[in-house]
Design a protein around this motif. Structure first.
Motif, PDB file in Angstrom:
ATOM      1  N   SER A 174      10.844 -32.380 -11.611  1.00  0.00           N
ATOM      2  CA  SER A 174       9.596 -32.654 -10.904  1.00  0.00           C
ATOM      3  C   SER A 174       9.336 -31.702  -9.753  1.00  0.00           C
ATOM      4  N   LYS A 204       1.493 -31.056 -11.998  1.00  0.00           N
ATOM      5  CA  LYS A 204       1.709 -31.915 -10.829  1.00  0.00           C
ATOM      6  C   LYS A 204       1.002 -31.303  -9.628  1.00  0.00           C
ATOM      7  N   PHE A 213       5.639 -43.023  -1.524  1.00  0.00           N
ATOM      8  CA  PHE A 213       6.870 -42.621  -2.231  1.00  0.00           C
ATOM      9  C   PHE A 213       7.857 -42.013  -1.256  1.00  0.00           C
ATOM     10  N   ARG A 214       7.319 -41.264  -0.309  1.00  0.00           N
ATOM     11  CA  ARG A 214       8.224 -40.605   0.635  1.00  0.00           C
ATOM     12  C   ARG A 214       8.877 -41.639   1.554  1.00  0.00           C
ATOM     13  N   ARG A 226       4.041 -29.206   0.427  1.00  0.00           N
ATOM     14  CA  ARG A 226       4.502 -28.721  -0.877  1.00  0.00           C
ATOM     15  C   ARG A 226       3.450 -27.846  -1.581  1.00  0.00           C
ATOM     16  N   GLN A 230       3.520 -27.111  -5.525  1.00  0.00           N
ATOM     17  CA  GLN A 230       2.714 -28.029  -6.337  1.00  0.00           C
ATOM     18  C   GLN A 230       1.288 -27.482  -6.465  1.00  0.00           C
ATOM     19  N   LYS A 257       0.339 -35.649 -13.129  1.00  0.00           N
ATOM     20  CA  LYS A 257       0.588 -36.469 -11.943  1.00  0.00           C
ATOM     21  C   LYS A 257      -0.261 -35.974 -10.793  1.00  0.00           C
ATOM     22  N   SER A 283       2.564 -43.571  -6.104  1.00  0.00           N
ATOM     23  CA  SER A 283       2.758 -44.576  -5.046  1.00  0.00           C
ATOM     24  C   SER A 283       1.477 -44.891  -4.281  1.00  0.00           C
ATOM     25  N   TYR A 322       4.469 -48.316 -11.059  1.00  0.00           N
ATOM     26  CA  TYR A 322       5.185 -49.343 -10.300  1.00  0.00           C
ATOM     27  C   TYR A 322       4.727 -50.742 -10.706  1.00  0.00           C
TER      28      TYR A 322
HETATM   29  C1  PBG Z   1       9.746 -35.513  -6.035  1.00  0.00           C
HETATM   30  C2  PBG Z   1       8.732 -36.515  -6.461  1.00  0.00           C
HETATM   31  C3  PBG Z   1       7.650 -37.024  -5.732  1.00  0.00           C
HETATM   32  C4  PBG Z   1       7.083 -38.017  -6.525  1.00  0.00           C
HETATM   33  C5  PBG Z   1       7.795 -38.072  -7.697  1.00  0.00           C
HETATM   34  N1  PBG Z   1       8.803 -37.121  -7.651  1.00  0.00           N
HETATM   35  C6  PBG Z   1       7.208 -36.718  -4.365  1.00  0.00           C
HETATM   36  C7  PBG Z   1       6.599 -35.411  -4.112  1.00  0.00           C
HETATM   37  O1  PBG Z   1       6.419 -34.583  -4.995  1.00  0.00           O
HETATM   38  O2  PBG Z   1       6.321 -35.173  -2.941  1.00  0.00           O
HETATM   39  C8  PBG Z   1       5.906 -38.872  -6.141  1.00  0.00           C
HETATM   40  C9  PBG Z   1       5.803 -40.173  -6.852  1.00  0.00           C
HETATM   41  C10 PBG Z   1       4.886 -41.149  -6.230  1.00  0.00           C
HETATM   42  O3  PBG Z   1       4.162 -40.855  -5.261  1.00  0.00           O
HETATM   43  O4  PBG Z   1       4.871 -42.278  -6.719  1.00  0.00           O
HETATM   44  N2  PBG Z   1       9.547 -34.212  -6.372  1.00  0.00           N
END
Ligand code: PBG
Length: 340
Positions: A174, A204, A213-214, A226, A230, A257, A283, A322
């Motif tokens: 990811s 993503k 999520f964090r 990121r 990303q 995503k 999340s 979730y």
């Molecule tokens: C880590 C990762 C993240 C999520 C899934 N894997 C966080 C990010 O990329 O900052 C987010 C999942 C979510 O928000 O439910 N690389």
């Protein structure tokens, strides 16, 4: 011309039983993947910004997976919650067989639980700076340090092998490093894991919906964001490059995503390839529905069903959500009521 139209779409909407059998997009528990946060702590912790979501100690996670499995949920995506003192610059704890995700996978397999385990394959849960890879040296004293793509590839390859050894059924990179699928495939093959599939988070975006999520993963960043790795959501066509590149590198499944704000992308990715397409209802998307429901502004079950079905209708074969345990319960109800 007849005095009223001969085509009357309302005929098939007139009652619940007719609506129920005419539905041509359906959700099934088999298409759901439940994210699980596994921690090294021995206490269960609720995640404040994600009602119903917890950080599970390994033993409790094992039991929870057994219960979810009995209820009909078969797939789990595992994230590690790492104690601060175990974090370092390269996320080395990720490889440790004693790290919570690795321990849990080994225990699920030892218990013979019939559950599919996807290991989230990223370093951000394990690095002290919170980025998804190793950092470059700064060019100037005050510069933010960037993520070193190629140094990270080697680490991801090693991590894939560690996760495979621990018992992962699928690895799910990811981190959005260029070339990560090829590096992981090569490392897995070299270690004899030719059979192990890769579900790549191919498309993503650097999204504003990952905040909760964090909290859940205790994975905030020490600096920066990121956006250097990303995708930029203002680019509407770039998914083609990411998808083509991941398929060429050997991705067995791909992911889009976030999901609910990216239905157009899910639809196009579905049309553009024939491998299974997953979508991650993230999340922040989950938290928003809960926040509105808490204020009485939407009905949680009806709104969550509608959102999840929309993701399916856009073309997702698999949905990471979730809501998975709730959805399985609601779907077991089986009638028109579940969709509100
Ligand atoms: C880590 C990762 C993240 C999520 C899934 N894997 C966080 C990010 O990329 O900052 C987010 C999942 C979510 O928000 O439910 N690389």
């Amino acid at each position: 011309m007849p005095s009223f139209p001969t085509h009357r779409p309302r005929r098939l909407r007139q009652n619940g039983p007719l609506r129920q059998v005419m539905a041509d997009v359906r959700l099934h528990p088999d298409m759901l993947i439940q994210p699980v946060f596994v921690s090294a702590d021995d206490q269960l912790h609720e995640v404040a910004s994600m009602p119903g979501v917890r950080q599970w100690p390994v033993n409790a996670a094992l039991e929870a997976i057994g219960r979810w499995r009995d209820a009909g949920l078969k797939q789990f995506l595992l994230f590690g919650v790492t104690p601060t003192e175990r974090k370092d610059a390269t996320g080395s704890y990720a490889h440790d067989p004693e790290a919570p995700v690795n321990r849990l996978m080994a225990q699920v397999k030892a218990a013979g639980l019939d559950a599919l385990l996807y290991a989230d394959l990223c370093l951000c849960e394990y690095t002290d700076h919170g980025h998804c890879g190793a950092l470059t040296a700064p060019a100037h004293a005050n510069d933010d340090r960037a993520v070193d793509n190629d140094a990270t590839l080697a680490l991801l390859g090693q991590l894939a092998v560690a996760q495979a050894c621990a018992g992962a059924d699928v690895v799910a990179p990811s981190g959005m490093m260029d070339g990560q699928v090829a590096a992981i495939r090569a490392a897995l093959d070299a270690a004899g894991f030719h059979h192990l599939p890769i579900m790549s988070y191919s498309v993503k975006y650097a999204s504003n919906f990952y905040g909760p999520f964090r909290d859940a993963g205790q994975g905030g960043m020490a600096f920066g964001d990121r956006k250097g790795y990303q995708m930029d959501y203002r680019r509407g066509r770039e998914w083609r490059e990411e998808l083509a590149s991941d398929l060429e590198q050997g991705a067995d499944m791909v992911m889009v995503k976030p999901a609910a704000t990216y239905l157009d992308i899910i639809y196009q990715v579905r049309q553009a390839c024939s491998v299974p397409v997953a979508a991650y209802h993230v999340s922040g998307e989950y938290a928003m529905l809960h926040a509105a429901a808490q204020r009485g502004w939407v009905d949680l079950q009806a709104a969550a069903m509608e959102t999840t079905l929309a993701i399916k209708r856009a073309g997702a074969d698999l949905i990471v959500t979730y809501f998975a345990p709730e959805l399985v319960k609601w779907l077991a109800g089986g009638d028109d009521k579940v969709t509100g």
